[in-house]
Design an enzyme around this catalytic site. Structure first.
Site, PDB file in Angstrom:
ATOM      1  N   ASP A  53      84.634  78.457  36.112  1.00  0.00           N
ATOM      2  CA  ASP A  53      83.411  78.994  36.696  1.00  0.00           C
ATOM      3  C   ASP A  53      83.788  80.120  37.671  1.00  0.00           C
ATOM      4  O   ASP A  53      84.600  80.974  37.333  1.00  0.00           O
ATOM      5  CB  ASP A  53      82.620  77.860  37.379  1.00  0.00           C
ATOM      6  CG  ASP A  53      81.188  78.252  37.701  1.00  0.00           C
ATOM      7  OD1 ASP A  53      80.326  78.125  36.817  1.00  0.00           O
ATOM      8  OD2 ASP A  53      80.929  78.689  38.832  1.00  0.00           O
ATOM      9  N   TYR A  76      76.028  84.563  43.811  1.00  0.00           N
ATOM     10  CA  TYR A  76      75.602  85.179  42.553  1.00  0.00           C
ATOM     11  C   TYR A  76      75.059  86.582  42.800  1.00  0.00           C
ATOM     12  O   TYR A  76      75.380  87.519  42.054  1.00  0.00           O
ATOM     13  CB  TYR A  76      74.535  84.314  41.887  1.00  0.00           C
ATOM     14  CG  TYR A  76      75.095  83.115  41.171  1.00  0.00           C
ATOM     15  CD1 TYR A  76      75.252  83.108  39.789  1.00  0.00           C
ATOM     16  CD2 TYR A  76      75.494  81.982  41.881  1.00  0.00           C
ATOM     17  CE1 TYR A  76      75.774  82.004  39.127  1.00  0.00           C
ATOM     18  CE2 TYR A  76      76.018  80.880  41.229  1.00  0.00           C
ATOM     19  CZ  TYR A  76      76.161  80.900  39.859  1.00  0.00           C
ATOM     20  OH  TYR A  76      76.700  79.819  39.212  1.00  0.00           O
ATOM     21  N   HIS A 126      81.871  72.106  30.920  1.00  0.00           N
ATOM     22  CA  HIS A 126      82.033  73.102  31.978  1.00  0.00           C
ATOM     23  C   HIS A 126      82.858  72.591  33.159  1.00  0.00           C
ATOM     24  O   HIS A 126      83.649  73.338  33.733  1.00  0.00           O
ATOM     25  CB  HIS A 126      80.653  73.539  32.459  1.00  0.00           C
ATOM     26  CG  HIS A 126      80.669  74.636  33.461  1.00  0.00           C
ATOM     27  ND1 HIS A 126      80.993  75.940  33.143  1.00  0.00           N
ATOM     28  CD2 HIS A 126      80.407  74.635  34.804  1.00  0.00           C
ATOM     29  CE1 HIS A 126      80.920  76.693  34.222  1.00  0.00           C
ATOM     30  NE2 HIS A 126      80.576  75.927  35.246  1.00  0.00           N
TER      31      HIS A 126
END
Length: 471
Positions: free
Chosen positions: A240, A389, A446
């Site tokens: 990630d 983000y 993930h």
């Protein structure tokens, strides 16, 4: 003849750069490093106000322990007791998000059975520290090998988490890496000294107070952390955001990075060749450099695009207006839990959408899941974690400085089948110029270290042993 990676998991898929590149001190490679394009390290200040002009930053490393007051817990219980729920649609399972029927089950466990103080003791089983870098306090755990012998080689390994995870993701894998391998051979064994930092703005690391804190800034801070700990050479591992941060670290100071191991790949440019792969891959994958396993994971392409769109709505919010949604999550522990834990369902296995409980307890325990949520809750870190983000994706990623710099350090890639995106080795080679191992993992999604610690630990060891010439 080049070996087929699908038949030989862990086999190097690009043998043209020698593993000798891993020896960053080799004079033979000094001229190579000088010719390589390096990501500019730069400098930053993320503390309150302007950077002091002459004051010396406190570089001490201070012990830290996770603590929570009774007042904080009572406030949490009050908020849990006052939660309002909206009944789910009949048969909706997890297709509309976290099913509120199961959410009430999770909250009931959280309120009546979950023992946070017990989990605090588990969190504190490893040594925690803080140090000030570029104006903010950076939290990390530092775990040394349990014991070493003459035939064991100890190497420092920095492991970086992502969102919505935390340093706690690595608690299962740490003992597997700091202890001797369970698959000992006649060759030397390698064990690791583990450093797991919290990304600034996550968990117990102080959030940046200035705009612009992106993965490049985090990479620079973590290089400074490793240097402050006395490490001149080290290995990196991440998934990630941790994957992007460690890639940036490899681009900045390749002579310090002995090897990079990642379980998620960020590629900002695919080019026209990718279009050809999409057109021919389903029918003649070998003609465009894809394996049968690549084809199985990538096609039909529209099905995977739909899955990605369905799972990425949160990203648009966090890339544009993170503070708006974040204020509600920071105020409501149940909203926070639903927002975070939904990802631990559908990002672990897309088929879990069809289960009313999201199949959450198939791969994890509620104690594990709620411990990760509590790290966000007691630190009020959900908003700064979401801002990461916006700082990274609010502009075109293909124009970012790191998109123009290849990665030439020895690289290991673990491709888990339920990851949100699959990147074939043939695509990865366009950016990673020294792929030592590329492994099609048999299962997992993930949150690799949290979900499949044994598989990931084995792949990390295999990669490092190849770089160290121990095989």
């Amino acid at each position: 003849m080049q070996a087929n990676p699908s038949l030989f998991p862990g086999w190097p898929c690009k043998p043209d750069l020698s593993l000798e590149l891993g020896n960053a001190c080799s004079s033979r490679w000094d001229s190579v490093w000088r010719k390589m394009k390096i990501l500019e390290i730069g400098e930053g200040w993320w503390g309150l106000g302007e950077k002091p002009s002459r004051s010396q930053e406190d570089e001490t490393i201070r012990p830290f322990q996770v603590k929570t007051s009774d007042k904080e817990i009572q406030d949490l219980y009050l908020r849990l007791d006052q939660t309002r729920y909206t009944p789910p649609l009949e048969g909706a399972a997890f297709h509309y998000g976290f099913n509120s029927n199961y959410l009430q089950t999770v909250v009931s466990y959280w309120r009546n059975q979950f023992d946070w103080q017990k989990q605090v003791k588990i969190l504190n089983q490893y040594p925690h520290y803080k140090t000030t870098i570029e104006g903010i306090e950076v939290h990390f755990i530092h775990v040394k090998p349990t014991h070493t012998s003459r035939d064991q080689i100890v190497r420092p390994l920095l492991m970086v988490h992502g969102w919505p995870g935390s340093f706690y993701e690595f608690y299962k894998i740490i003992p597997l890496l700091t202890g001797p391998s369970s698959h000992l051979s006649n060759s030397e064994d390698v064990v690791f000294e583990i450093i797991c930092p919290s990304i600034p703005g996550y968990g117990f690391s102080e959030p940046p107070h200035q705009q612009g804190f992106d993965s490049i800034a985090a990479a620079r801070i973590f290089h400074k952390l490793m240097q402050r700990l006395g490490f001149q050479e080290y290995y990196l591992q991440g998934g990630d955001w941790g994957s992007r941060i460690t890639q940036n670290m490899a681009q900045m100071l390749p002579k310090s990075v002995k090897g990079l191991h990642i379980n998620m790949i960020f590629l900002s440019k695919y080019g026209w060749g990718a279009m050809l792969d999409f057109l021919l891959g389903p029918y003649v994958p070998w003609l465009v450099g894809l394996t049968r396993e690549d084809a199985r994971r990538m096609f039909p392409v529209f099905k995977h695009i739909y899955h990605l769109l369905r799972e990425s709505g949160y990203m648009h919010i966090q890339c544009t207006k993170p503070d708006t949604a974040g204020c509600g999550l920071n105020d409501s522990p149940v909203g926070l839990a639903a927002y975070i834990l939904e990802k631990f369902s559908t990002w672990t296995d897309k088929s879990f959408l069809n289960m009313e409980d999201g199949n959450l307890e198939r791969k994890y325990s509620l104690d594990e899941l709620l411990t990760n949520v509590m790290i966000y809750w007691v630190t009020s870190s959900i908003v700064p974690s979401m801002r990461f983000y916006k700082e990274n994706i609010s502009q075109d990623p293909s124009s970012a400085p790191d998109s123009k710099v290849d990665i030439s350090v020895p690289t290991g890639i673990a491709a888990f089948p339920n990851e949100l995106l699959h990147c074939p080795c043939s695509w990865a080679k366009k950016r990673f110029k020294n792929i030592v191992t590329y492994t099609y993992m048999p299962r997992g999604g993930h949150f690799a270290a949290f979900e499949e610690p044994d598989l990931l630990a084995q792949d990390i060891r295999q990669f490092v042993k190849k770089v160290e010439h121990l095989n």
